[in-house]
Design an enzyme around this catalytic site. Structure first.
Site, PDB file in Angstrom:
ATOM      1  N   LYS A  96       0.817  -1.215   0.000  1.00 27.21           N
ATOM      2  CA  LYS A  96       0.000   0.000   0.000  1.00 27.21           C
ATOM      3  C   LYS A  96       0.849   1.263   0.000  1.00 27.21           C
ATOM      4  O   LYS A  96       0.604   2.192  -0.781  1.00 27.21           O
ATOM      5  CB  LYS A  96      -0.918  -0.054   1.224  1.00 27.21           C
ATOM      6  CG  LYS A  96      -2.118   0.849   1.171  1.00 27.21           C
ATOM      7  CD  LYS A  96      -3.162   0.447   2.200  1.00 27.21           C
ATOM      8  CE  LYS A  96      -2.665   0.568   3.596  1.00 27.21           C
ATOM      9  NZ  LYS A  96      -2.549  -0.584   4.421  1.00 27.21           N
ATOM     10  N   THR A 156       4.038   1.559  -0.865  1.00 25.68           N
ATOM     11  CA  THR A 156       4.783   1.603  -2.127  1.00 25.68           C
ATOM     12  C   THR A 156       3.909   2.152  -3.241  1.00 25.68           C
ATOM     13  O   THR A 156       4.346   3.000  -4.043  1.00 25.68           O
ATOM     14  CB  THR A 156       5.291   0.190  -2.491  1.00 25.68           C
ATOM     15  OG1 THR A 156       6.139  -0.274  -1.438  1.00 25.68           O
ATOM     16  CG2 THR A 156       6.062   0.200  -3.797  1.00 25.68           C
ATOM     17  N   ARG A 172       1.906   8.150   7.247  1.00 28.80           N
ATOM     18  CA  ARG A 172       2.258   7.933   8.650  1.00 28.80           C
ATOM     19  C   ARG A 172       3.767   7.751   8.823  1.00 28.80           C
ATOM     20  O   ARG A 172       4.465   7.356   7.894  1.00 28.80           O
ATOM     21  CB  ARG A 172       1.575   6.671   9.186  1.00 28.80           C
ATOM     22  CG  ARG A 172       0.081   6.804   9.342  1.00 28.80           C
ATOM     23  CD  ARG A 172      -0.503   5.546   9.969  1.00 28.80           C
ATOM     24  NE  ARG A 172      -0.409   4.390   9.098  1.00 28.80           N
ATOM     25  CZ  ARG A 172      -0.690   3.148   9.473  1.00 28.80           C
ATOM     26  NH1 ARG A 172      -1.067   2.905  10.715  1.00 28.80           N
ATOM     27  NH2 ARG A 172      -0.601   2.147   8.617  1.00 28.80           N
ATOM     28  N   LYS A 220       8.158  -6.629  10.119  1.00 27.80           N
ATOM     29  CA  LYS A 220       7.990  -5.944   8.836  1.00 27.80           C
ATOM     30  C   LYS A 220       9.274  -5.350   8.275  1.00 27.80           C
ATOM     31  O   LYS A 220       9.468  -5.278   7.075  1.00 27.80           O
ATOM     32  CB  LYS A 220       6.960  -4.813   8.982  1.00 27.80           C
ATOM     33  CG  LYS A 220       5.521  -5.276   8.981  1.00 27.80           C
ATOM     34  CD  LYS A 220       4.578  -4.097   9.102  1.00 27.80           C
ATOM     35  CE  LYS A 220       4.651  -3.208   7.878  1.00 27.80           C
ATOM     36  NZ  LYS A 220       3.691  -2.092   7.917  1.00 27.80           N
ATOM     37  N   ALA A 275      -3.334   1.034  13.916  1.00 22.62           N
ATOM     38  CA  ALA A 275      -4.517   0.892  13.061  1.00 22.62           C
ATOM     39  C   ALA A 275      -5.574  -0.029  13.660  1.00 22.62           C
ATOM     40  O   ALA A 275      -6.669  -0.154  13.103  1.00 22.62           O
ATOM     41  CB  ALA A 275      -4.113   0.393  11.680  1.00 22.62           C
ATOM     42  N   PHE A 307      -4.121  -1.003   7.187  1.00 18.74           N
ATOM     43  CA  PHE A 307      -4.751  -2.293   6.917  1.00 18.74           C
ATOM     44  C   PHE A 307      -5.704  -2.215   5.724  1.00 18.74           C
ATOM     45  O   PHE A 307      -5.532  -1.385   4.844  1.00 18.74           O
ATOM     46  CB  PHE A 307      -5.451  -2.833   8.173  1.00 18.74           C
ATOM     47  CG  PHE A 307      -4.533  -3.081   9.327  1.00 18.74           C
ATOM     48  CD1 PHE A 307      -3.257  -3.602   9.133  1.00 18.74           C
ATOM     49  CD2 PHE A 307      -4.913  -2.788  10.631  1.00 18.74           C
ATOM     50  CE1 PHE A 307      -2.402  -3.836  10.198  1.00 18.74           C
ATOM     51  CE2 PHE A 307      -4.061  -3.018  11.705  1.00 18.74           C
ATOM     52  CZ  PHE A 307      -2.807  -3.544  11.487  1.00 18.74           C
ATOM     53  N   PHE A 330       3.938  -8.463  -9.428  1.00 19.67           N
ATOM     54  CA  PHE A 330       5.104  -9.278  -9.086  1.00 19.67           C
ATOM     55  C   PHE A 330       5.563 -10.025 -10.331  1.00 19.67           C
ATOM     56  O   PHE A 330       4.756 -10.328 -11.222  1.00 19.67           O
ATOM     57  CB  PHE A 330       4.755 -10.276  -7.979  1.00 19.67           C
ATOM     58  CG  PHE A 330       4.707  -9.677  -6.602  1.00 19.67           C
ATOM     59  CD1 PHE A 330       5.723  -9.909  -5.690  1.00 19.67           C
ATOM     60  CD2 PHE A 330       3.652  -8.858  -6.209  1.00 19.67           C
ATOM     61  CE1 PHE A 330       5.696  -9.346  -4.419  1.00 19.67           C
ATOM     62  CE2 PHE A 330       3.608  -8.298  -4.951  1.00 19.67           C
ATOM     63  CZ  PHE A 330       4.631  -8.544  -4.043  1.00 19.67           C
ATOM     64  N   TRP A 388       7.169  -0.370  -7.937  1.00 19.01           N
ATOM     65  CA  TRP A 388       8.287  -0.948  -7.198  1.00 19.01           C
ATOM     66  C   TRP A 388       9.503  -1.087  -8.106  1.00 19.01           C
ATOM     67  O   TRP A 388      10.620  -0.797  -7.704  1.00 19.01           O
ATOM     68  CB  TRP A 388       7.884  -2.326  -6.640  1.00 19.01           C
ATOM     69  CG  TRP A 388       8.946  -2.954  -5.789  1.00 19.01           C
ATOM     70  CD1 TRP A 388       9.148  -2.783  -4.450  1.00 19.01           C
ATOM     71  CD2 TRP A 388       9.980  -3.840  -6.231  1.00 19.01           C
ATOM     72  NE1 TRP A 388      10.236  -3.515  -4.038  1.00 19.01           N
ATOM     73  CE2 TRP A 388      10.771  -4.180  -5.107  1.00 19.01           C
ATOM     74  CE3 TRP A 388      10.316  -4.394  -7.470  1.00 19.01           C
ATOM     75  CZ2 TRP A 388      11.862  -5.037  -5.185  1.00 19.01           C
ATOM     76  CZ3 TRP A 388      11.416  -5.249  -7.552  1.00 19.01           C
ATOM     77  CH2 TRP A 388      12.167  -5.562  -6.406  1.00 19.01           C
TER      78      TRP A 388
END
Length: 558
Positions: free
Chosen positions: A73, A75, A96, A107, A275, A303, A384, A412
Site C-alpha cells: 500500500k 509503495t 504515517r 515488517k 490501526a 490495513f 510481481f 516498485w
C-alpha cells in the site's frame, strides 16, 4: 535475477536539499525549520493562514484484506504521487511515520519499497525528527503524575483498580505487557499491577493526529481519562493539571515533517496511530496542509478497506471535515491466491482457480467503497514477476462486472514511470461526482453504530456483546460519550473477528468483549478478540539483519 534492497536503492539516489523541495511548494524560509539537510518541520500555524485557499483533490489508497504475502500500500502511494508528478500534476504525499517496533520486528522499514520510496529512509524508519519520543515522554509524564498523585494522598480518590492509563515504549517488548510496580516500600510509590503499550497505541498519538492546532491539542489532552474514582466517575489529565506540560512536550511534534520521494515529490510524514486500537491515519494537520499546497494529495489508511478506510471515513474525515475524491484499492495476485486457499510457499505458481476463489474478498471491498462509502474506485494490481496474464485477466473480468477499472502498478520496479497509468486513471476518477457517505450517524446509539459497521462493512449478521461490554456501553452513554464515533479494534486478517476466516465470510457475528473511551481523541474503542497493544518480537527479528559499517552507512533496513 538479483534485486537491490530498498536501502541500497535509496542510497544510490541523490536527494535534493529540503530547501529546494520547500521552494517547490512556494514556502518561505520562515515557514519551516530545518532538521539537517534533508528534513524539515512545517509550522502548523501556516494552516490557519491558508484557510481561504481552495483544497486540492484527496486520493485515499487502501487495500484488500492483508495477508502475509503483502499488498504494498505505501509503495503504491509513493509511486502514485510520483506518477502524478510525471504527468505534470502538482502532487504531494501525506503518510504515517513508521514505528520502531515493526522496523526491528517482522515488517522491517515502512517508507515504501523498490523505486517508490520516501527518503531519507533510514532517518524516517529510525528516530526521524523525534515525534515518537515526544509522544512517549508526554504519555509517561502523565503516568508519573497519576502515580505521584496517589502517593501524595490521593485527594481525587482514584481507585487504583480502575487505572486505565499505561506507560509506553516504542519497541516490541512482550515482557512489559504485564508488570507490578511501586514495590520495596512506601517511598517507592503504591504497589499495583500495571503494563506498557507500544507508543503508537497511546491515546496521545491519536490526539496529536486529530488536532487542528496547538490550542485544540491542549484541550484534547485535558480530556484524557486516566482512571476512575471510587464513585465510578472519570479522572482526567485536566484533574491532574497535566495538559500544559504535556502540550509543552509536544510543541514541536505537532508540526508536520517534510521530506521527499526518490523522484523529489514532496511528502509530509507525520504521526502514526495504531490501526487497530486507534484510527491508523497520518495527522489531520499534514493532510490539510498538503491539500492547500498541492493539487493532488495521496494518503493512505492502515490495513484493509474494512478497517483503515472505514476509520479514515468515519473518524478522520468526520472530525477533520474532509472527504476523499477517489480511492485506490491495492491488491496483489499473491494475496488473492492466499484468500483462495493457497499456502504462502506455493504463491509463485500460476493458479487461476485460486485467484478466482480469492476474488470475493476484492469484490466485497469494492462493494463497500462504491456502495457504502459512495466513492469512485480503481483497482491497482501491485505487480510481481511471477504474475501471469491469465491471472490478471481473471481479476480484470471480475472488476469489469462492477464497472471498475484495473490498472497494473509497476512502481516498485519503475518508480513514477510505473505509476503513470494509475495516475491518469486517478485524475479521471477525482473529477467525477461522488456520493460520499458515512457508515453511521453520530446520533445512532453505540449498539446501532457497531451493528451498522458489522453488517454494512464486514458483511456479518450482527453483534455478540459480552456482559462486560454491555455494562461498559451503558456507562459510556451515562457519561455522555454516546455520540462519539466508533473505533473497531479487530483483527486485520479477516472481515470477521476470526483471523482464520479469510476471503469474504458471511453469516458470522462479531463478539465485542470490551469497550473504552478515548475521550481526548474523541472516539469509543470496541475491542474484539485478542488485540495486542504491546507486540512481541518474532523468533528471528528484522533487527538481526541490520548493521552499520565504518562509514556510518546502514544496511539491512528492509
Amino acid at each position: 535475477m538479483t534485486y537491490l534492497s530498498d536501502i541500497e536503492i535509496a542510497n544510490q539516489v541523490t536527494m535534493k536539499p529540503i530547501k529546494e523541495v520547500a521552494k517547490s511548494l512556494n514556502l518561505a524560509e520562515e515557514d519551516y525549520n530545518l532538521y539537517g539537510k534533508y528534513k524539515a518541520k512545517l509550522d502548523a500555524l501556516e494552516l490557519a493562514k491558508m484557510a481561504d485557499q481552495d483544497d486540492g483533490k484527496l486520493i485515499l489508497v487502501t487495500a484488500i484484506t492483508p495477508t502475509p504475502a503483502g499488498e504494498g500500500k505505501t509503495t503504491t502511494s509513493v509511486g502514485l504521487a510520483d506518477g502524478l508528478t510525471k504527468i505534470g500534476k502538482k502532487a504531494m504525499l501525506a503518510l504515517r511515520e513508521p514505528s520502531l517496533g515493526p522496523v526491528f520486528g517482522v515488517k522491517g522499514g515502512a517508507a515504501g519499497g523498490g523505486y517508490a520510496q520516501v527518503v531519507p529512509m533510514e532517518d524516517i524508519n529510525l528516530h526521524f525528527t523525534g515525534d515518537f519520543h515526544a509522544i512517549g515522554a508526554a504519555n509517561n509524564l502523565l503516568a508519573a503524575l497519576l502515580d505521584n498523585h496517589i502517593h501524595h494522598g490521593n485527594h481525587l480518590q482514584i481507585d487504583s483498580r480502575r487505572i486505565t492509563w499505561k506507560r509506553v515504549v516504542d519497541m516490541n517488548d512482550r515482557q512489559l505487557r504485564h508488570i507490578v510496580n511501586g514495590l520495596q516500600g512506601k517511598v517507592n510509590g503504591v504497589p499495583r499491577e500495571d503494563g506498557y503499550d507500544i507508543t503508537v497505541a497511546s491515546e496521545i498519538m491519536a490526539i496529536l493526529c486529530l488536532a487542528n492546532n496547538i490550542v485544540e491539542l491542549k484541550e484534547k489532552l485535558r480530556k484524557i481519562i486516566v482512571a476512575y474514582n471510587f464513585s465510578g466517575e472519570p479522572v482526567t489529565a485536566g484533574d491532574l493539571k497535566a495538559e500544559g506540560a504535556l502540550t509543552a512536550l509536544l510543541k514541536e511534534a505537532i508540526n508536520p515533517n517534510l521530506v521527499q520521494t526518490l523522484e523529489h515529490t514532496p511528502a509530509l510524514i507525520h504521526g502514526g496511530p495504531f490501526a487497530n486500537i486507534a484510527h491508523g491515519c497520518n495527522s489531520v494537520l499534514a493532510t490539510k496542509m498538503s491539500l492547500k499546497y498541492a493539487d493532488y494529495t495521496v494518503t493512505e489508511a492502515g490495513f484493509g478497506a474494512d478497517l483503515g478506510a472505514e476509520k479514515f471515513i468515519d473518524i478522520k474525515c468526520r472530525l477533520a471535515e474532509i472527504r476523499p475524491d477517489a480511492v485506490v484499492l491495492v491488491a496483489t495476485i499473491r494475496a488473492l491466491k492466499m484468500h483462495g486457499g493457497v499456502p504462502k510457499t506455493e504463491l509463485g505458481e500460476e493458479n487461476v482457480t485460486a485467484v478466482i476463489d480469492g476474488l470475493p474478498n476484492l469484490e466485497k471491498h469494492l462493494m463497500n467503497i462504491q456502495e457504502v462509502y459512495g466513492l469512485p474506485v480503481v483497482v491497482a494490481i501491485n505487480k510481481f514477476p511471477t504474475d501471469t496474464q491469465a491471472e490478471l485477466t481473471a481479476i480484470e473480468e471480475a472488476c469489469q462486472e462492477r464497472g471498475v477499472d484495473v490498472v497494473l502498478s509497476e512502481v516498485w520496479e519503475k518508480g513514477g514511470a510505473g505509476g503513470v497509468a494509475l495516475a491518469e486513471k486517478v485524475v479521471e476518477l477525482a473529477e467525477r461526482e461522488n456520493n460520499f457517505n458515512f457508515v453511521y450517524d453520530l446520533e445512532d446509539s453505540i449498539e446501532e453504530k457497531l451493528t451498522k459497521i458489522v453488517q454494512k462493512v464486514y458483511g456479518g449478521k450482527g453483534l455478540e456483546l459480552s456482559k462486560v461490554a454491555r455494562r461498559e456501553m451503558a456507562e459510556l452513554e451515562r457519561l455522555g460519550f454516546g455520540n462519539y464515533p466508533i473505533c473497531m479494534a479487530k483483527t486485520q486478517y479477516s472481515f470477521s473477528d476470526d483471523p482464520t476466516l479469510i476471503g469474504a465470510p458471511v453469516d458470522f457475528t462479531v463478539a465485542i468483549k470490551n469497550m473504552k473511551v478515548s475521550a481526548g481523541a474523541g472516539f469509543i474503542v470496541a475491542l474484539t478478540g485478542a488485540i495486542m497493544t504491546m507486540p512481541g518480537l518474532p523468533k528471528s527479528p528484522a533487527s538481526e539483519r541490520i548493521d552499520v559499517d565504518e562509514n556510518g552507512t546502514i544496511s539491512g533496513l528492509f
